[in-house]
Design an enzyme around this catalytic site. Structure first.
Site, short mmCIF file in Angstrom:
data_model
loop_
_atom_site.label_atom_id
_atom_site.label_comp_id
_atom_site.label_asym_id
_atom_site.label_seq_id
_atom_site.Cartn_x
_atom_site.Cartn_y
_atom_site.Cartn_z
NE ARG A 1 -0.16 6.42 0.77
CZ ARG A 1 -1.31 6.00 0.23
NH1 ARG A 1 -1.38 4.71 -0.09
NH2 ARG A 1 -2.30 6.67 -0.01
CB SER B 1 -3.97 2.37 1.99
OG SER B 1 -4.10 1.73 0.41
CE LYS C 1 -3.30 -1.09 -0.57
NZ LYS C 1 -3.63 -1.71 -1.86
N GLY D 1 2.16 2.40 -2.87
CA GLY D 1 2.63 3.07 -4.04
C GLY D 1 2.86 1.94 -4.99
CG MET E 1 -2.28 4.68 -13.23
SD MET E 1 -1.01 4.42 -11.72
CE MET E 1 -1.38 2.90 -11.09
CG HIS F 1 4.53 -6.07 -1.17
ND1 HIS F 1 4.49 -5.01 -1.54
CD2 HIS F 1 3.35 -6.74 -1.23
CE1 HIS F 1 3.50 -4.68 -2.28
NE2 HIS F 1 2.79 -5.74 -2.17
P1 A3P Z 1 -5.34 4.42 -1.45
O1 A3P Z 1 -5.85 3.16 -0.73
O2 A3P Z 1 -4.88 5.41 -0.29
O3 A3P Z 1 -6.07 5.38 -2.37
P2 A3P Z 1 0.03 -0.58 -3.68
O4 A3P Z 1 -0.09 -0.45 -5.15
O5 A3P Z 1 1.33 -0.47 -3.06
O6 A3P Z 1 -1.00 -1.50 -3.15
O7 A3P Z 1 -0.84 1.11 -3.14
C1 A3P Z 1 -2.15 1.16 -3.27
C2 A3P Z 1 -2.26 2.75 -2.87
O8 A3P Z 1 -1.60 3.45 -4.03
C3 A3P Z 1 -3.70 3.06 -3.01
O9 A3P Z 1 -3.63 4.10 -2.08
C4 A3P Z 1 -3.92 3.46 -4.36
O10 A3P Z 1 -4.89 4.46 -4.65
C5 A3P Z 1 -2.61 4.49 -4.78
N1 A3P Z 1 -2.32 4.97 -5.88
C6 A3P Z 1 -1.92 3.99 -6.99
N2 A3P Z 1 -1.68 4.95 -7.99
C7 A3P Z 1 -1.80 5.84 -7.82
C8 A3P Z 1 -1.71 7.41 -8.51
N3 A3P Z 1 -1.16 7.29 -9.79
N4 A3P Z 1 -1.62 8.29 -7.68
C9 A3P Z 1 -1.89 8.41 -6.33
N5 A3P Z 1 -2.25 7.28 -5.57
C10 A3P Z 1 -1.98 6.02 -6.31
#
Ligand code: A3P
Length: 309
Positions: free
Chosen positions: A135, A143, A58, A60, A237, A113
């Site tokens: 993050r 998240s 979570k 990014g 995305m 991860h």
């Molecule tokens: P949120 O749940 O806070 O929206 P991971 O890919 O590590 O699982 O992380 C997922 C998180 O990254 C989610 O956060 C998702 O919305 C956010 N995320 C993915 N792409 C993004 C983007 N282009 N801009 C901002 N946040 C993004």
């Protein structure tokens, strides 16, 4: 998190989740096995031209996958728009990802991860590049909470309070955030290690992409950089099924319970933490991060001395 259309060993939401445990860390069962994790740790051969996208969940991960694949394609979005993110950057420590990684022609883009101590041993002697994205851990936990509700490969959280407690004690799948960060940040002075925060990506995606290109030794002109920025935006995305997770089967990802690309903002923790939770978090954060000689964008909130300045 793993996004993959084919997902055997999945669990309907009513069934308890039996996590795979490797070296004391729990991993979701749909994708991992002790064999895949042990192979990744002990036998996986890192190539010098590999590029790794490494995160705690979570933080990014999929965002960085999009950015790195767009950089690899010099900003042309067709690869990102036609091939699943998990096939562009295989999760090499999972069962299916391992197969994909082994047959991936060099130079490979790979994702995981894994904490540093169970990352492939062969990495120690290689010049492979690592991009580590972090993050604000308070946003990570929020998240992660919502993600666990919709992904059936994770236990449904009992409550946010309990989930936060498990996060702070390192009980969640993929282990402790603190140990993950401490382990990887030991590499911060190595030439083949680059770290960046989700907050920096949000604040200045263009500048972040330029820094990534520099680290990767890839020359992209201004138009190509703009295309990376545009196609890796939250809006783009969300519209791209190759990274939004909507192609995952419902027994893995229950899209009625939320969206993988949920909010995409900084500071959502403020809508979830009570004052008491925030104080407990800050105390434990300061304890656990003591001696780590790095300043993160969120540290200012957590150190009362800095906040007063
Ligand atoms: P949120 O749940 O806070 O929206 P991971 O890919 O590590 O699982 O992380 C997922 C998180 O990254 C989610 O956060 C998702 O919305 C956010 N995320 C993915 N792409 C993004 C983007 N282009 N801009 C901002 N946040 C993004």
């Amino acid at each position: 998190m793993v996004c993959r259309a084919a997902a055997p060993n999945s669990h309907p939401s009513t069934m308890p989740v039996h996590y795979v445990t490797y070296k004391g860390i729990k991993f979701p069962p749909a994708y991992n096995s002790v064999h895949s994790l042990s192979f990744a740790h002990n036998e996986f051969l890192v190539r010098d031209d590999d590029v790794f996208n490494i995160t705690y969940p979570k933080s990014g991960t999929v965002w960085m996958t999009e950015i790195l694949s767009l950089i690899r394609s010099h900003g042309h979005p067709s690869w990102n728009q036609t091939v699943l993110n998990s096939d562009r950057m295989p999760w090499f420590s999972t069962r299916l990802g391992l197969e994909a990684a082994l047959s991936y022609p060099s130079p490979r883009l790979l994702t995981c991860h894994l904490p540093r101590h169970i990352f492939p041993k062969s990495f120690s002697h290689s010049t492979a590049k690592v991009i580590y994205t972090l993050r604000d851990p308070r946003d990570v936990v929020v998240s992660y909470f919502y993600f666990c509700k919709m992904c059936n490969s994770y236990e449904d959280p009992v409550s946010f309070e309990q989930f936060l407690r498990d996060f702070l004690s390192g009980e969640l799948p993929h282990g402790s955030w603190f140990e993950h960060v401490r382990g990887w940040m030991q590499m911060k002075d190595r030439e083949n290690f680059f770290f960046i925060t989700y907050e920096e990506l949000k604040q200045d995606l263009q500048g972040s992409v330029r820094r990534l290109c520099h680290f990767l030794g890839q020359n992209l002109d201004d138009d190509a950089i703009s295309s990376v920025v545009q196609n890796a935006s939250f809006t783009a995305m969300r519209q791209n099924p190759m990274c939004s997770s909507i192609l995952l089967p419902a027994d893995i990802m229950d899209q009625t319970k939320g969206q993988f690309l949920r909010k995409g903002i900084c500071g959502d923790w403020k809508n979830h933490f009570t004052v008491a939770q925030s104080e407990t978090f800050n105390r434990i954060y300061l304890e656990k991060m003591q001696g780590l000689d790095v300043a993160f964008p969120w540290d200012r909130d957590q150190d009362p001395d800095l906040t007063e300045q």
